[in-house]
Design an enzyme around this catalytic site. Sequence first.
Site, PDB file in Angstrom:
ATOM      1  CB  SER A 189      -0.933   0.045   1.232  1.00  0.00           C
ATOM      2  OG  SER A 189      -0.137   0.134   2.407  1.00  0.00           O
ATOM      3  CE  LYS A 190       0.385   7.392  -2.890  1.00  0.00           C
ATOM      4  NZ  LYS A 190       1.484   8.301  -3.278  1.00  0.00           N
TER       5      LYS A 190
END
Length: 491
Positions: A254-255
């Site tokens: 994810s980010k």
Amino acid sequence: MNKSVRVRYAPSPTGYPHVGNIRTALFNWLFARHYGGSFIVRIEDTDVTRKVEGAIKAILDGLRWLGLDWDEGPEVGGKYGPYFQSQRLEKYHEVAQRLIAQDNAYYCYCSTQRLEEMRAEQVQRKQPPGYDRRCRNLSQEERAKKEAEDITPVVRFKTPLEGQTRFNDLIRDDVAFENSNIDDFVLLKSDGYPTYHLANIIDDHLMEISHVLRAEEWLSSTPRHLLMYRALGFEPPKFAHLPMILAPGRAKLSKRHGAMSITEYYEQGYLPEAMVNFLALLGWSLDDKTEILTRQELIGNFSLERISRTAALFNQDKLDWMNGVYIRSLTADEFFTAVEPYLMKDELAGKALISSEKYVKDILPLIQERARTLVEVAELAQFFFVEELAYDSTLLIGKNMSRESATRALEVSQQRLGQLEAFDAESLEVVLRPLAVELGLKTGQLFGTLRVAVTGRTAAPPLFQTMAVLGKERCLRRIEAALDRLRGLSS
Ligand code: GLU
């Protein structure tokens, strides 16, 4: 290595380079440097529809930032160029023609609409997706008829209908794929651009690539590539598929965990050396304990044997910790140089830097011990730069203290500090330590109140050193402001 090592990093500019892409670049670079070979950058820009503006620049900037220099490729050139696939189209057409002439490939006239319908049906019947080979065996007549329809065909590979394609992957050992599971994939698209498969293998061949080190997601493309190599009579390179990178809990990245563009790691204040060290351990290790390895140690020790088959986990806390280790290992001058651009972005810190480099240089050693990123430095040092501190006045009154005892502590401190000639950490300690006893306070209580008064925080770098750097005048002014605050508090 009997053949000279030539490896490539072959990014597609369809997005900004994330951790996974750059880990591939790093492993290729380490492999090349370990064996004294060549590291080549090749831009695979054949997907015109998915091209992202600025991606090439971000890719090259990312490599430069990490110190992954390339021997051939964009900007530096080389004798196997051009290194942009969009500039090599005629080579792909030539090979496609040869494959057609040899009956290893054919024109396919199926319309997008027909292919979509076919796919929908396959999904409905729960069949594996893939081209149904309608154009594979067109008669002369049928072909002539299609040609007359003015359709721009694509070129497809004639995948053998049976048998197996096996190969030895340098990381995963023996790998086998059933040819019957591979469809007749496209080589040349109707826009005249090659697909990844065609361009990739032609260039690996023409650029004399010895080893292909790439992410595991490409493993299932390898049998297609090998079938093409075989059809063309080219000797294939050796393959090594690198393990996936997952977020903790084995989730997709994810980010927060690695899906950020590499350039954002610069923005957030990570040091390139820490980043290289961290990325190198995403799937490779020296042993089961060593965490900190310099670039030279990585080059010296890098080997495919120590690449794991299982997925690597991206641990943000580990990256932060490692970055802190690298920050602390910098000399004062190196730290100043590294942090300067970040401080300049912070308006207050930037101003202080311009007006007094010495003041900033006195502050930095106090922060260097505690910061995990260069961005954090400005944040941790903020109280050194502001004129007025913002904090909750009740923090001045420590545990088991009253407004009166806090006021008295600050008044007496103010008076004693006012008389001090030398305002260095030692002199401050000589005055303030005995003062606690005199005031009937625990040292923690006195120092806590003073810390809040001069820094506005309950946690800050060591008090006496901090006060010394702040200087006598600023400290006295802040103590006076704190006394004002205490007077304003209702009892
Ligand atoms: N262009 C492909 C990519 O974006 C290259 C894959 C390979 O290394 O073969 O990753």
